[in-house]
Design a protein around this motif. Structure first.
Motif, PDB file in Angstrom:
ATOM      1  N   UNK A   3       2.205  19.369 -12.446  1.00  0.00           N
ATOM      2  CA  UNK A   3       3.484  20.221 -12.744  1.00  0.00           C
ATOM      3  C   UNK A   3       3.648  20.389 -14.058  1.00  0.00           C
ATOM      4  N   UNK A   4       2.887  19.522 -14.848  1.00  0.00           N
ATOM      5  CA  UNK A   4       3.029  19.722 -16.446  1.00  0.00           C
ATOM      6  C   UNK A   4       4.462  19.123 -16.650  1.00  0.00           C
ATOM      7  N   UNK A   5       4.898  17.845 -16.016  1.00  0.00           N
ATOM      8  CA  UNK A   5       6.101  17.462 -16.097  1.00  0.00           C
ATOM      9  C   UNK A   5       6.238  16.040 -16.647  1.00  0.00           C
ATOM     10  N   UNK A   6       7.484  15.584 -17.313  1.00  0.00           N
ATOM     11  CA  UNK A   6       7.366  14.285 -17.640  1.00  0.00           C
ATOM     12  C   UNK A   6       7.447  13.299 -16.394  1.00  0.00           C
ATOM     13  N   UNK A   7       6.520  12.143 -16.290  1.00  0.00           N
ATOM     14  CA  UNK A   7       6.483  11.444 -15.013  1.00  0.00           C
ATOM     15  C   UNK A   7       7.853  10.864 -14.458  1.00  0.00           C
ATOM     16  N   UNK A   8       8.643  10.336 -15.279  1.00  0.00           N
ATOM     17  CA  UNK A   8       9.749   9.518 -15.196  1.00  0.00           C
ATOM     18  C   UNK A   8      10.942  10.695 -14.785  1.00  0.00           C
ATOM     19  N   UNK A   9      11.108  11.476 -15.433  1.00  0.00           N
ATOM     20  CA  UNK A   9      12.077  12.737 -14.853  1.00  0.00           C
ATOM     21  C   UNK A   9      11.571  13.372 -13.634  1.00  0.00           C
ATOM     22  N   UNK A  10      10.288  13.597 -13.335  1.00  0.00           N
ATOM     23  CA  UNK A  10       9.819  14.248 -12.202  1.00  0.00           C
ATOM     24  C   UNK A  10       9.947  13.232 -10.885  1.00  0.00           C
ATOM     25  N   UNK A  11       9.782  12.128 -11.116  1.00  0.00           N
ATOM     26  CA  UNK A  11      10.067  10.897 -10.070  1.00  0.00           C
ATOM     27  C   UNK A  11      11.499  10.713  -9.460  1.00  0.00           C
ATOM     28  N   UNK A  12      12.452  10.678 -10.803  1.00  0.00           N
ATOM     29  CA  UNK A  12      13.915  11.096 -10.408  1.00  0.00           C
ATOM     30  C   UNK A  12      14.234  12.188  -9.682  1.00  0.00           C
ATOM     31  N   UNK A  13      13.580  13.309  -9.948  1.00  0.00           N
ATOM     32  CA  UNK A  13      14.254  14.492  -9.321  1.00  0.00           C
ATOM     33  C   UNK A  13      13.624  14.408  -7.859  1.00  0.00           C
ATOM     34  N   UNK A  14      12.320  13.748  -7.631  1.00  0.00           N
ATOM     35  CA  UNK A  14      12.156  13.573  -6.082  1.00  0.00           C
ATOM     36  C   UNK A  14      12.986  12.793  -5.372  1.00  0.00           C
ATOM     37  N   UNK A  15      13.497  11.592  -5.912  1.00  0.00           N
ATOM     38  CA  UNK A  15      14.480  10.734  -5.492  1.00  0.00           C
ATOM     39  C   UNK A  15      15.802  11.172  -5.413  1.00  0.00           C
ATOM     40  N   UNK A  33       0.857  -1.116   0.099  1.00  0.00           N
ATOM     41  CA  UNK A  33      -0.166  -0.074  -0.212  1.00  0.00           C
ATOM     42  C   UNK A  33       0.833   1.421  -0.037  1.00  0.00           C
ATOM     43  N   UNK A  34       1.982   1.085   0.601  1.00  0.00           N
ATOM     44  CA  UNK A  34       2.872   2.491   0.561  1.00  0.00           C
ATOM     45  C   UNK A  34       3.396   2.738  -0.555  1.00  0.00           C
ATOM     46  N   UNK A  35       3.804   1.763  -1.512  1.00  0.00           N
ATOM     47  CA  UNK A  35       4.282   2.006  -2.798  1.00  0.00           C
ATOM     48  C   UNK A  35       3.117   2.342  -3.799  1.00  0.00           C
ATOM     49  N   UNK A  36       2.071   1.735  -3.451  1.00  0.00           N
ATOM     50  CA  UNK A  36       0.984   1.981  -4.437  1.00  0.00           C
ATOM     51  C   UNK A  36       0.593   3.821  -4.235  1.00  0.00           C
ATOM     52  N   UNK A  37       0.425   4.080  -2.746  1.00  0.00           N
ATOM     53  CA  UNK A  37      -0.216   5.515  -2.531  1.00  0.00           C
ATOM     54  C   UNK A  37       0.884   6.474  -2.933  1.00  0.00           C
ATOM     55  N   UNK A  38       2.321   6.135  -2.664  1.00  0.00           N
ATOM     56  CA  UNK A  38       3.423   7.207  -2.917  1.00  0.00           C
ATOM     57  C   UNK A  38       3.595   7.292  -4.411  1.00  0.00           C
ATOM     58  N   UNK A  39       3.805   6.213  -5.250  1.00  0.00           N
ATOM     59  CA  UNK A  39       3.931   6.266  -6.719  1.00  0.00           C
ATOM     60  C   UNK A  39       2.920   6.853  -7.337  1.00  0.00           C
ATOM     61  N   UNK A  40       1.626   6.562  -6.859  1.00  0.00           N
ATOM     62  CA  UNK A  40       0.694   7.027  -7.780  1.00  0.00           C
ATOM     63  C   UNK A  40       0.468   8.612  -7.421  1.00  0.00           C
ATOM     64  N   UNK A  41       0.545   8.684  -6.186  1.00  0.00           N
ATOM     65  CA  UNK A  41       0.285  10.387  -6.016  1.00  0.00           C
ATOM     66  C   UNK A  41       1.442  11.201  -6.597  1.00  0.00           C
ATOM     67  N   UNK A  42       2.710  10.585  -6.760  1.00  0.00           N
ATOM     68  CA  UNK A  42       3.876  11.192  -7.494  1.00  0.00           C
ATOM     69  C   UNK A  42       3.413  11.379  -8.918  1.00  0.00           C
ATOM     70  N   UNK A  43       2.746  10.386  -9.462  1.00  0.00           N
ATOM     71  CA  UNK A  43       2.552  10.620 -11.006  1.00  0.00           C
ATOM     72  C   UNK A  43       1.309  11.558 -11.086  1.00  0.00           C
ATOM     73  N   UNK A  44       0.320  11.932  -9.955  1.00  0.00           N
ATOM     74  CA  UNK A  44      -0.506  12.912 -10.148  1.00  0.00           C
ATOM     75  C   UNK A  44       0.005  14.318  -9.983  1.00  0.00           C
ATOM     76  N   UNK A  65       0.970  -0.364 -12.902  1.00  0.00           N
ATOM     77  CA  UNK A  65      -0.502  -0.622 -13.667  1.00  0.00           C
ATOM     78  C   UNK A  65      -1.483   0.642 -13.405  1.00  0.00           C
ATOM     79  N   UNK A  66      -1.623   1.077 -12.476  1.00  0.00           N
ATOM     80  CA  UNK A  66      -2.632   2.194 -12.166  1.00  0.00           C
ATOM     81  C   UNK A  66      -1.980   3.428 -12.988  1.00  0.00           C
ATOM     82  N   UNK A  67      -0.862   3.692 -13.002  1.00  0.00           N
ATOM     83  CA  UNK A  67      -0.411   4.730 -13.752  1.00  0.00           C
ATOM     84  C   UNK A  67      -0.468   4.710 -15.277  1.00  0.00           C
TER      85      UNK A  67
END
Lengths: 764, 150
Positions: free
Chosen positions: A551-563, A535-546, A740-742
């Motif tokens: 933010x109008x950003x590329x989802x992978x680049x955005x996630x890489x910047x968060x990490x 559930x933790x991976x589900x909630x945070x990865x989906x929210x990061x995608x939202x 999958x949800x993303x």
């Protein structure tokens, strides 16, 4: 460093019919001292806990002390030893150890419980050292026989070669000369092979049980019978902690093959559930079908008890309210409130994940003979010593008077580390004076399990004008599995926080607060493959995608910047004390953001993330660290007009540090994707007035071949193989669902925030 | 009395004719290769062949097999080398292995009936068998491989 001792002259392990054998035992905890085999009276010495035996026919028998449930442990761990010893794998046999934590877990780390994806990382070094010791002793023995210096002898492929003459002995030929050769310790300890010399570690190996498993010859819990054995099934209270008020067995006893009907006392109100028997009415007889038929004819009046108020409809709402309320701050970096207050945009979303149940294909089963001492258990258990412990308690005897033999497990997923079913068999065996096998049916397994905690999550983030995240707030609520020991437990436990929540990997966000809300547990809650990481991976990865979209950003680049790409994320800098790091030292297995970013980059590249896709197609990514491993997942989905799904491709990238059997790693990742698909699409246990609504595979759906991803491409990341081994059995599951949800969002524009996906897309 | 041949051996059964074949074979005959998974023909772990057809033995009464030839996983091939079994090992299919007897018996029956199945026919033919470890990708590949040999 461990010491290894040659215990050939006093071992109990020698194979039947073997006239001579070299047996080495090692103790993994002390490093300096090796004790005697069991049976010796020297109580002060340490007992060796790892064994390898070389018989005079050359057969090498390696002890496997952890349970095989499909994760490949009976292959992977012995491979390490065989490689280091220069044994020929074709001449290696595996001996499955019984429960004995004094031998197999002397450090008291895991009670020999196969759980937590930890077997390889906890055995890698010691199996190498034991293998090296075996090679050393054999080389010395060969030198003795030839009358040459041992430096002129080397072991290779089950032979001992003399460098000068090219003469060789088979391993078995020197066993007679090996019995008295001591293994030096300390600086003189046998040298390990250089990695370039490895012949099995890191190479594909089929599992040792392949033939038996393809011919019906593999032995599971219900496959062993003993003379005089009876078979039992139990009718248990439909509501957790309920009791039988009265029962009428008249009709049950008329069924041919039914012999007795006996009450197992209900769990007393004062007693935490732990792994104790739930109580109920047992039907005992000569044939499994007869007792199942008999059970159907029981007339029982139940008293439901306080958990009758456990109704999923209201309970799930309460969980969400509890998540919103938060309360217990478990990690606090910077000032989240201030950052949210000054954000250009504040995003909020709520996610919900229901209860799941394990459904290993083999339902729980245990055979106990309590008619003699020591009491004997045969069970497909992940936890043979807790099985001994709880059976001893149920019978009012000492644990040392209970033995437990471990068969293959027909799946485990956490269910079989909880030996309530063995307690039932023990109570019945003692009661009727005959060995009893208790067989759980699928209905029993689904209705009377230890459920993966339902959980609610509220997430909030602050974005500034440039689209950067300045605040991340996650509050989660779930019934704690600690309630098994402490029924009034209302908050989570550090063990649960450590399962991918407190270590939320968005290390570049300057303000992070993570909270936990309170709730009651009204059902047995227990760990399930990957546990709360799901559930933790589900909630945070989906929210990061939202957030990326907002933010109008590329989802992978955005996630890489968060990490980010930091070497290490230090939770103590955020005021976290007592972080539970899968039971291991954080120095040995640190949290490494760069490794998480790395697996994300790999799956993005391998899946072709960003490529243009036809209408109705979507590609989603997610990544998660769990059990010290880093897994990135990319799911390609096709959502058809009717809302049904097809998964043409999945890419999984795993960085598990040093790995042993890449074929095993791939199989675990393939299986994790499919296990994750069941979680995402179907997994849901609900309750009505305290009783579980589901009962079998018609209403607790498991992914079948016709809805499974059948093209799962596994990419084993090699960048960090110089680091310690990490988990493999569980880490693949958590990132699948958010990927999958993303992907579904990209395909349809619909956000799934509540699992299972079920028919939510039909209304899209 | 009910008579049948199980893996080529004649057997007489005098018990309750409603007893499912699964429990007769496992509990009375001690042939434990066939597994119990659900008791309701939902998972396929108990698949056997009755006169060459795949049946869910957990819901097939012994009386329904009266006079039949029954084959269990133990009788599929004397050496365990049926093309399906060999393909299973070549693809390293099993994880826990518990469902694999049923998977193999379903696959063997499928190929017996349709020696050259399309991908879709493989999926349809195997969808009745659940594998909780998630070995479907390898099962699919193994069935394809076996189809080239039968």
């Amino acid at each position: 460093m461990l010491g290894v001792q040659n215990i050939s002259r006093r071992t109990f392990l020698k194979s039947a019919g073997v006239t001579g054998a070299l047996v080495l035992g090692a103790n993994v905890t002390t490093g300096s001292m090796i004790g005697t085999a069991r049976g010796q009276s020297n109580g002060s010495s340490v007992k060796p806990n790892l064994f390898v035996e070389i018989a005079d026919d050359g057969t090498v028998t390696i002890t496997c002390s952890r349970s095989e449930m499909g994760q490949g442990v009976r292959t992977g761990i012995p491979m390490i030893l065989a490689d280091e010893m220069e044994a020929d794998w074709q001449r290696v046999k595996i001996w499955q150890a019984p429960g004995d934590e004094t031998k197999y877990d002397p450090a008291g780390k895991d009670a020999q419980n196969t759980d937590g994806s930890r077997s390889t990382r906890h055995h890698f070094d010691v199996m190498r050292e034991l293998g090296a010791a075996g090679r050393y002793v054999l080389e010395q023995a060969a030198a003795k026989k030839w009358g040459v210096d041992a430096s002129e002898v080397y072991a290779k492929d089950h032979r001992l070669y003399h460098t000068g003459t090219g003469q060789w002995f088979d391993f078995g030929e020197v066993v007679d000369a090996a019995a008295d050769i001591a293994v030096p310790t300390g600086d003189a300890a046998p040298r390990l092979k250089d990695q370039s010399q490895w012949k099995y570690i890191g190479r594909d190996m089929p599992v040792v049980d392949n033939y038996d498993m393809s011919t019906g010859g593999a032995t599971y819990g219900a496959d062993i019978s003993v003379p005089g054995m009876k078979i039992a099934v139990v009718a248990r209270p439909p509501v957790y902690r309920g009791k039988a008020k009265s029962f009428d067995a008249t009709e049950a006893l008329k069924v041919q093959g039914v012999e007795q009907v006996i009450e197992i006392p209900a769990l007393s109100d004062a007693m935490p559930a732990q792994f104790r028997a739930l109580g109920g009415i047992a039907v005992i007889g000569t044939n499994t079908w007869s007792v199942m038929e008999g059970r159907d004819r029981l007339v029982i009046e139940w008293e439901d008890g306080p958990n009758v108020r456990h109704d999923s409809g209201t309970y799930n709402d309460e969980l969400m309210a509890s998540a919103r309320a938060g309360g217990l701050v478990i990690r606090d970096r910077g000032n989240v409130d201030e950052a949210l207050g000054s954000a250009a945009q504040v995003m909020e979303a709520e996610y919900f994940v229901p209860y799941f149940i394990h459904t290993p294909m083999e339902p729980p089963v245990a055979l106990v003979d309590a008619t003699q001492m020591p009491v004997k258990i045969v069970s497909s258990t992940q936890a043979p010593n807790e099985t001994r412990q709880y059976v001893a308690e149920a019978l009012g005897i000492e644990k040392t008077d209970v033995e437990c033999q471990v068969t293959l497990l027909g799946g485990g997923f956490g269910r079989k580390s909880k030996p309530d079913f063995a307690c039932e068999a023990a109570i019945l065996s003692a009661n009727i004076g005959a060995p009893v096998r208790v067989q759980w049916t699928r209905e029993d397994e689904i209705r009377h399990g230890y459920y993966h905690a339902a959980s609610a999550h509220t997430l909030k983030a602050g974005l500034v004008e440039e689209g950067n995240v300045t605040a991340w707030h996650h509050s989660g609520a779930w019934p704690s599995l600690i309630s098994l020991w402490n029924p009034v437990q209302r908050t989570g436990h550090p063990l649960e926080f450590g399962l991918g929540l407190i270590d939320t990997p968005y290390n570049q966000v300057p303000n992070i607060r993570i909270e936990n809300g309170e709730t009651d547990a009204m059902i047995r809650v227990g760990w399930y493959r990957s546990v709360n990481n799901i559930q933790h991976a589900f909630a945070m990865n989906c929210f990061a995608n939202e957030l990326a979209e907002a933010a109008g950003r590329h989802p992978v680049e955005f996630l890489l910047e968060l990490i980010g790409d930091a070497d290490v994320m230090d939770l103590t800098a955020d005021g976290v004390e007592g972080h539970w790091n899968y039971g291991d030292a954080i120095e040995d297995w640190p949290i490494m953001p760069k490794r998480l970013s790395n697996v994300l980059r790999v799956v993005a590249e391998k899946s072709g993330y960003g490529k243009s896709l036809p209408a109705g197609h979507g590609l989603g990514v997610a990544c998660h660290r769990s059990f010290h491993s880093y897994v990135g997942c990319a799911v390609h989905v096709v959502v058809r007009e009717d809302g049904s799904l097809h998964i043409p491709q999945v890419d999984m990238a795993i960085d598990c540090g040093r790995y042993v059997n890449p074929e095993g790693v791939r199989k675990q990742m393939e299986g994790a994707a499919i296990y994750g698909h069941s979680v995402a699409m179907h997994g849901q246990i609900t309750t009505t007035q305290g009783a579980v609504d589901q009962s079998n595979f018609h209403d607790y759906t498991i992914t079948r071949m016709d809805d499974a991803p059948l093209d799962v491409r596994v990419h084993i990341v090699e960048d960090y193989t110089h680091l310690r081994p990490c988990g493999v059995g569980e880490p693949g599951v958590p990132p699948y669902t958010p990927a999958l949800v993303n992907a579904i969002y990209q395909a349809t524009g619909k956000r799934i925030r509540r699992l299972p996906i079920g028919d939510q897309l039909e209304s899209a | 009395m009910i008579s049948m041949k199980i893996n080529g051996v004649s057997r007489q059964f005098h018990g309750d004719p409603d007893m499912p074949l699964l429990w007769y074979v496992r509990d009375e005959l001690g042939l434990t290769g066939t597994k119990f998974g659900c008791g309701a023909a939902l998972c396929g772990a108990c698949t056997m062949h009755v006169d060459g057809e795949a049946v869910r033995s957990c819901v097939t009464a012994v009386s329904e097999a009266d006079g039949s030839e029954v084959t269990t996983i133990e009788g599929l091939d004397a050496e365990g080398n049926h093309p399906v079994q060999r393909a299973w090992r070549a693809h390293n299919v099993p994880q826990c292995g518990y469902c694999q007897s049923g998977q193999i018996m379903s696959a063997a029956a499928l190929l017996n009936e349709n020696p050259d199945p399309s991908d879709e026919e493989i999926v349809d033919g195997m969808a009745g068998n659940i594998c909780r470890c998630g070995t479907y990708q390898r099962i699919f590949a193994a069935v394809r491989t076996a189809a080239q040999e039968v």
